[in-house]
Design an enzyme around this catalytic site. Structure first.
Site, PDB file in Angstrom:
ATOM      1  N   ASP A  10       0.908  -1.147   0.000  1.00 13.90           N
ATOM      2  CA  ASP A  10       0.000   0.000   0.000  1.00 13.90           C
ATOM      3  C   ASP A  10       0.941   1.188   0.000  1.00 13.90           C
ATOM      4  O   ASP A  10       1.612   1.440   1.004  1.00 13.90           O
ATOM      5  CB  ASP A  10      -0.882   0.013   1.257  1.00 13.90           C
ATOM      6  CG  ASP A  10      -1.871   1.174   1.208  1.00 13.90           C
ATOM      7  OD1 ASP A  10      -1.439   2.295   0.893  1.00 13.90           O
ATOM      8  OD2 ASP A  10      -3.057   0.966   1.479  1.00 13.90           O
ATOM      9  N   HIS A  11       1.038   1.891  -1.120  1.00 18.52           N
ATOM     10  CA  HIS A  11       2.118   2.874  -1.215  1.00 18.52           C
ATOM     11  C   HIS A  11       1.997   3.984  -0.175  1.00 18.52           C
ATOM     12  O   HIS A  11       2.959   4.660   0.131  1.00 18.52           O
ATOM     13  CB  HIS A  11       2.272   3.410  -2.646  1.00 18.52           C
ATOM     14  CG  HIS A  11       1.300   4.480  -3.026  1.00 18.52           C
ATOM     15  ND1 HIS A  11       0.028   4.209  -3.445  1.00 18.52           N
ATOM     16  CD2 HIS A  11       1.417   5.823  -3.047  1.00 18.52           C
ATOM     17  CE1 HIS A  11      -0.591   5.346  -3.713  1.00 18.52           C
ATOM     18  NE2 HIS A  11       0.223   6.340  -3.484  1.00 18.52           N
ATOM     19  N   HIS A  30      -5.746   2.803   1.345  1.00 19.22           N
ATOM     20  CA  HIS A  30      -4.989   3.938   1.882  1.00 19.22           C
ATOM     21  C   HIS A  30      -5.653   4.578   3.106  1.00 19.22           C
ATOM     22  O   HIS A  30      -5.017   4.855   4.112  1.00 19.22           O
ATOM     23  CB  HIS A  30      -4.796   5.019   0.816  1.00 19.22           C
ATOM     24  CG  HIS A  30      -4.260   4.507  -0.486  1.00 19.22           C
ATOM     25  ND1 HIS A  30      -3.337   3.505  -0.560  1.00 19.22           N
ATOM     26  CD2 HIS A  30      -4.522   4.863  -1.779  1.00 19.22           C
ATOM     27  CE1 HIS A  30      -3.033   3.264  -1.843  1.00 19.22           C
ATOM     28  NE2 HIS A  30      -3.753   4.068  -2.590  1.00 19.22           N
TER      29      HIS A  30
HETATM   30  C1  BG6 Z   1      -3.740   5.106  -6.026  1.00 16.73           C
HETATM   31  C2  BG6 Z   1      -5.102   5.229  -6.630  1.00 16.73           C
HETATM   32  O1  BG6 Z   1      -3.648   3.948  -5.250  1.00 16.73           O
HETATM   33  O2  BG6 Z   1      -3.477   6.239  -5.213  1.00 16.73           O
HETATM   34  C3  BG6 Z   1      -5.230   6.509  -7.431  1.00 16.73           C
HETATM   35  O3  BG6 Z   1      -5.343   4.115  -7.478  1.00 16.73           O
HETATM   36  C4  BG6 Z   1      -4.837   7.695  -6.598  1.00 16.73           C
HETATM   37  O4  BG6 Z   1      -6.553   6.669  -7.921  1.00 16.73           O
HETATM   38  C5  BG6 Z   1      -3.494   7.469  -5.921  1.00 16.73           C
HETATM   39  O5  BG6 Z   1      -4.772   8.822  -7.453  1.00 16.73           O
HETATM   40  C6  BG6 Z   1      -3.200   8.566  -4.914  1.00 16.73           C
HETATM   41  O6  BG6 Z   1      -1.893   8.419  -4.467  1.00 16.73           O
HETATM   42  P1  BG6 Z   1      -1.037   9.693  -4.062  1.00 16.73           P
HETATM   43  O7  BG6 Z   1       0.262   9.123  -3.609  1.00 16.73           O
HETATM   44  O8  BG6 Z   1      -0.930  10.547  -5.300  1.00 16.73           O
HETATM   45  O9  BG6 Z   1      -1.787  10.376  -2.968  1.00 16.73           O
END
Ligand code: BG6
Length: 522
Positions: free
Chosen positions: A205-206, A268
């Site tokens: 989960d990034h 997230h």
């Molecule tokens: C991704 C989603 O996991 O996270 C995207 O699939 C979203 O829809 C993105 O835009 C948001 O990540 P960050 O790091 O830009 O907040």
């Protein structure tokens, strides 16, 4: 205020400064990327590995193998990645010398995911590296569709590259979406653990790789002043906002299957919530931290369909404008059904039924085509009894709030009341700001750098455990069950460039609360 904080921090530096964790030397290994022709490899994985190499964080010896269907040579793959790096590298320009040294470790293996011979070729390539650790310590990065996980895992097992009982280590890194509901997530878990132990599976989960998200635990459990207020006695409610200015753009096809709930909330947002609300873990060991996160997710009060109607708001954008630029409605986006009911916005009121948080509302909201791109957590404290100042300053004193800005302008702000200078007794909320950039400089590694490094090191703290992902799906599924197949009503649409449907404001108004716009720190 800012200078006061700075002063305190510089005093701290004089008293010994920061304490950095030591990492043991990493084992030599090979990283095999399945889906190496895809976007993720060019935009995230290779730039992350290049930076880890540049900062001398990679193991003393390593190889990266790209596995994909298209015909390419090592040289043409490297050239392609080099061009992408110019565009996606977080540091520019790309350092030629470092790139060449890094690129020497990149090899391409052409093959179809369903073709036995291709895996044999992969096995031979790894053997040709001529070193047992490079052949045996392997990180398989599955940047492919989840429907292909089962096949790949079985194939690499069959050709002796993945084993449950190996003396070396083999790990599987998998990307989201991890299933689309509880049943499919369970099926995926079963496929992955047929030939690997749960401890070999690293679910990404990034958000957990973001510096500021990691700082939540540090902030909560290394400072005595806030943690003792971190409970129902002092906290009135919590707001977690992850807003995005972008629409769905070219991702209409994917988004039609996902929607905001599956795309952002299930993963997230529930991850951020669990870090904000969990109990202190017994140690920083991966299992200890993940035990607490799961416990927290399990304490979220279950939502019946009737609760969903009262506690969850969905929305979909129609045509509008963001920053003065016109935006089409969701139903007009490419690859989107013109009468789609998919939500591009979701707002939730959740309760956590445990000793610490009983009856404290946790509000979560996320959406596309909103006025700002910002992620933040606001802890809204209870107001003081306003007996002293009411007569002179008005009935309502602003309540204290602590805001953790996850992005952009990463930092923390505390809002409290101060006397307006002068002869009269005026009160005004003021803020004390801490900002990462001004304190630590602009160095913020990309989430993927941290996550890849942790996966190579075998530390699973920042990855989602099986029971965690399944518990999160249970929550998402209960919301979907509440929505059933009901079409969106007029109250559930919002113009692109606004803060979601009115129903989202009503959700907070039930308890006299209002959404706070994410802070813009100049
Ligand atoms: C991704 C989603 O996991 O996270 C995207 O699939 C979203 O829809 C993105 O835009 C948001 O990540 P960050 O790091 O830009 O907040």
């Amino acid at each position: 205020m800012v200078s006061a904080v700075k002063h305190l921090i510089s005093l701290d530096e004089q008293c010994g400064g920061s304490i950095a964790g030591e990492r043991k030397q990493l084992d030599p290994c090979t990283i095999v990327i399945f889906g190496a022709s895809g976007d993720l490899t060019a935009r995230k994985l290779i730039p992350a590995l290049y930076h880890l190499f540049k900062e001398e964080q990679m193991p003393p010896s390593f190889r990266v193998v790209g596995f994909a269907r298209r015909e390419k040579t090592d040289a043409s793959w490297r050239q392609e990645l080099r061009t992408a790096l110019d565009q996606f590298s977080r540091t520019k320009p790309v350092d030629e010398k470092v790139w060449h040294a890094f690129a020497d470790n990149l090899s391409y293996c052409q093959g179809d995911l369903t073709d036995d011979a291709a895996y044999k070729k992969l096995e031979e390539l790894l053997t040709s590296f001529g070193s047992a650790p490079l052949r045996e310590n392997i990180l398989f990065y599955l940047a492919i569709s989840p429907s292909q996980f089962g096949e790949v895992v079985e194939q690499v097992h069959r050709c002796g590259l993945l084993n449950k009982e190996a003396s070396a280590w083999q790990r599987l890194v998998v990307e989201k979406p991890f299933g689309h509901d509880l049943a499919s997530a369970r099926a995926l878990n079963q496929e992955l653990t047929r030939y690997a132990h749960e401890s070999q599976v690293f679910r990404i989960d990034h958000y957990l790789g973001k510096e500021t998200v990691q700082n939540i635990l540090m902030f909560r459990f290394s400072n005595s002043i806030f943690e003792r207020l971190w409970n129902r006695e002092s906290v009135d409610h919590v707001q977690i906002t992850v807003s995005e200015k972008i629409g769905v753009g070219e991702r209409g096809g994917y988004y039609e299957e996902a929607g905001a709930l599956r795309d952002m909330v299930q993963n997230h947002m529930l991850q951020v919530l669990s870090l904000i609300a969990m109990e202190p873990p017994v140690s920083l060991a991966a299992e200890a931290v993940r035990d607490e996160k799961v416990k927290l997710l399990k304490s979220i009060r279950a939502l019946s369909p009737a609760d969903v109607a009262k506690q969850v708001v969905r929305g979909q954008y129609f045509a509008g404008s963001v920053d003065g630029q016109p935006r089409p409605g969701y139903r007009q986006e490419t690859k989107v059904n013109p009468s789609s009911n998919v939500e591009t916005f979701a707002a939730l009121k959740l309760f956590i039924d445990n000793w610490r948080w009983s009856d404290v509302p946790f509000y979560l909201r996320t959406g596309k085509n909103l006025p700002q791109s910002a992620s933040e957590v606001r802890i809204q404290f209870r107001p003081t009894p306003n007996v002293l100042f009411a007569a002179k300053c008005g009935e309502k004193l602003d309540a204290n709030a602590l805001t953790l800005r996850l992005q952009p302008n990463e930092g923390i702000s505390l809002r409290f009341n101060g006397k307006v200078p002068g002869m009269s007794l005026g009160v005004r909320p003021v803020r004390m700001h801490f900002s990462y950039d001004s304190e630590f400089g602009a160095y913020t590694p990309e989430a993927y750098e941290r996550l890849l490094l942790e996966a190579i090191a075998g530390d699973a703290t920042l990855f989602i455990r099986r029971d965690e992902v399944e518990t999160a799906w249970k929550i998402a599924d209960s919301i979907r069950a509440g929505w059933a197949d009901k079409p969106l009503t007029n109250r559930e649409f919002y113009a692109a460039g606004t803060w979601g449907p009115v129903a989202a404001d009503d959700l907070l108004a039930q308890l006299g609360h209002t959404w706070h716009e994410p802070q813009v720190i100049k």
